[in-house]
Motif scaffolding. Structure first.
Motif, mmCIF file in Angstrom:
data_model
loop_
_atom_site.group_PDB
_atom_site.id
_atom_site.type_symbol
_atom_site.label_atom_id
_atom_site.label_comp_id
_atom_site.label_asym_id
_atom_site.label_seq_id
_atom_site.Cartn_x
_atom_site.Cartn_y
_atom_site.Cartn_z
ATOM 1 N N TRP A 1 55.147 13.726 38.346
ATOM 2 C CA TRP A 1 56.233 13.020 39.025
ATOM 3 C C TRP A 1 55.954 13.024 40.527
ATOM 4 C CZ3 TRP A 1 58.652 15.770 42.847
ATOM 5 C CH2 TRP A 1 58.477 17.141 42.818
ATOM 6 N N PHE A 2 56.629 12.151 41.245
ATOM 7 C CA PHE A 2 56.673 12.253 42.706
ATOM 8 C C PHE A 2 57.988 11.689 43.214
ATOM 9 C CE2 PHE A 2 54.620 8.010 42.473
ATOM 10 C CZ PHE A 2 55.460 7.283 43.292
ATOM 11 N N ASN B 1 53.969 16.393 41.628
ATOM 12 C CA ASN B 1 53.220 17.153 40.645
ATOM 13 C C ASN B 1 52.369 16.132 39.893
ATOM 14 O OD1 ASN B 1 52.345 19.117 38.759
ATOM 15 N ND2 ASN B 1 53.961 18.497 37.351
ATOM 16 N N GLY B 2 51.052 16.281 39.944
ATOM 17 C CA GLY B 2 50.171 15.339 39.258
ATOM 18 C C GLY B 2 49.806 14.127 40.092
ATOM 19 N N PHE B 3 50.143 14.147 41.381
ATOM 20 C CA PHE B 3 49.786 13.083 42.316
ATOM 21 C C PHE B 3 49.247 13.724 43.587
ATOM 22 C CE2 PHE B 3 52.734 10.923 39.596
ATOM 23 C CZ PHE B 3 52.321 9.613 39.575
ATOM 24 N N PRO C 1 46.780 10.372 34.037
ATOM 25 C CA PRO C 1 47.048 9.037 33.495
ATOM 26 C C PRO C 1 48.263 9.047 32.576
ATOM 27 C CG PRO C 1 45.233 10.060 32.319
ATOM 28 C CD PRO C 1 45.594 10.995 33.443
ATOM 29 N N GLY C 2 48.870 7.875 32.415
ATOM 30 C CA GLY C 2 49.993 7.757 31.497
ATOM 31 C C GLY C 2 50.862 6.559 31.803
ATOM 32 N N LEU C 3 51.965 6.495 31.098
ATOM 33 C CA LEU C 3 52.986 5.480 31.320
ATOM 34 C C LEU C 3 54.047 6.106 32.212
ATOM 35 C CD1 LEU C 3 54.138 2.673 30.568
ATOM 36 C CD2 LEU C 3 55.323 3.798 28.669
ATOM 37 N N TYR C 4 54.358 5.451 33.319
ATOM 38 C CA TYR C 4 55.293 5.983 34.311
ATOM 39 C C TYR C 4 56.434 5.007 34.560
ATOM 40 C CZ TYR C 4 51.935 9.576 35.699
ATOM 41 O OH TYR C 4 51.098 10.650 35.716
ATOM 42 N N ASN D 1 58.106 8.948 37.415
ATOM 43 C CA ASN D 1 58.174 9.984 36.387
ATOM 44 C C ASN D 1 57.306 9.574 35.215
ATOM 45 O OD1 ASN D 1 60.431 11.811 37.384
ATOM 46 N ND2 ASN D 1 61.397 9.798 37.459
ATOM 47 N N TRP D 2 56.493 10.521 34.754
ATOM 48 C CA TRP D 2 55.674 10.312 33.561
ATOM 49 C C TRP D 2 56.602 10.198 32.365
ATOM 50 C CZ3 TRP D 2 54.769 12.984 28.995
ATOM 51 C CH2 TRP D 2 53.574 12.729 28.318
ATOM 52 N N VAL D 3 56.414 9.163 31.539
ATOM 53 C CA VAL D 3 57.265 9.008 30.365
ATOM 54 C C VAL D 3 56.481 9.041 29.059
ATOM 55 C CG1 VAL D 3 59.122 7.795 31.573
ATOM 56 C CG2 VAL D 3 57.279 6.468 30.525
#
Length: 178
Positions: A36-37, A63-65, A83-86, A173-175
């Motif tokens: 997230w950021f 977190n993760g960026f 990586p992911g859907l955000y 946010n990572w979803v």
């Protein structure tokens, strides 16, 4: 921490504690604090209409960026590490004169338009918010930036009141797995 690759179990497979830890403990640890950021401002940002302008941020948590700052110490971009859907949301609240004026907000992904939003301000004494919101598939190394545009011949600001400062945010946010 990266999300462990989900495995498919086979009949009569011998399952070890390491395999279970990876598939249960490690997945739950990732899901309890996914990437997230959040970026915000601390005060007014002057905007002159007629040109698309980079919008930089005063502060960010992530977190993760990776948070990338310009030479003035402002947050200029964020680099995706997971990586992911955000779900990505950009809100720019401001006032412009003369009214009416249009405010356009842009989320750029690797320099291309990713998300767009717009609003029309009806009065120079009334703030409106341009929202760009949606789902983006992000890969490791992708770079996110923000921009703003106001109608030509208009001047104004984003975040000139405490209420506008609170509303003006750039978040993700990572979803899920893309």
């Amino acid at each position: 921490m990266t999300l462990p690759k989900m495995r498919t179990w086979s009949a009569r497979e011998v399952v070890t504690d390491a395999m279970l830890n990876e598939q249960i403990r490690d997945v739950n640890a990732y899901l309890s604090d996914p990437p997230w950021f959040e970026c915000g401002i601390t005060g007014s940002k002057a905007i002159t209409g007629g040109a698309v302008t980079s919008f930089v941020w005063d502060a960010a948590s992530a977190n993760g960026f990776k948070i990338n700052k310009n030479s003035a110490g402002r947050v200029a971009s964020l680099t995706v590490q997971e990586p992911g859907l955000y779900r990505v949301h950009l809100a720019l609240a401001g006032k412009f004169d003369p009214a009416p004026s249009h405010i356009f907000s842009y989320v750029r992904l690797n320099g291309a338009y990713g998300l767009r939003g717009s609003t029309t301000t009806d009065s120079p004494s009334y703030a409106d918010t341009s929202n760009a919101d949606g789902l983006l598939v992000l890969k490791s190394g992708d770079i996110l930036t923000t921009q703003v545009y106001a109608t030509n011949g208009r001047t104004g600001s984003i975040g000139s009141t405490s209420g506008e400062v609170i509303v003006t945010k750039f978040i993700a946010n990572w979803v899920g797995v893309a």
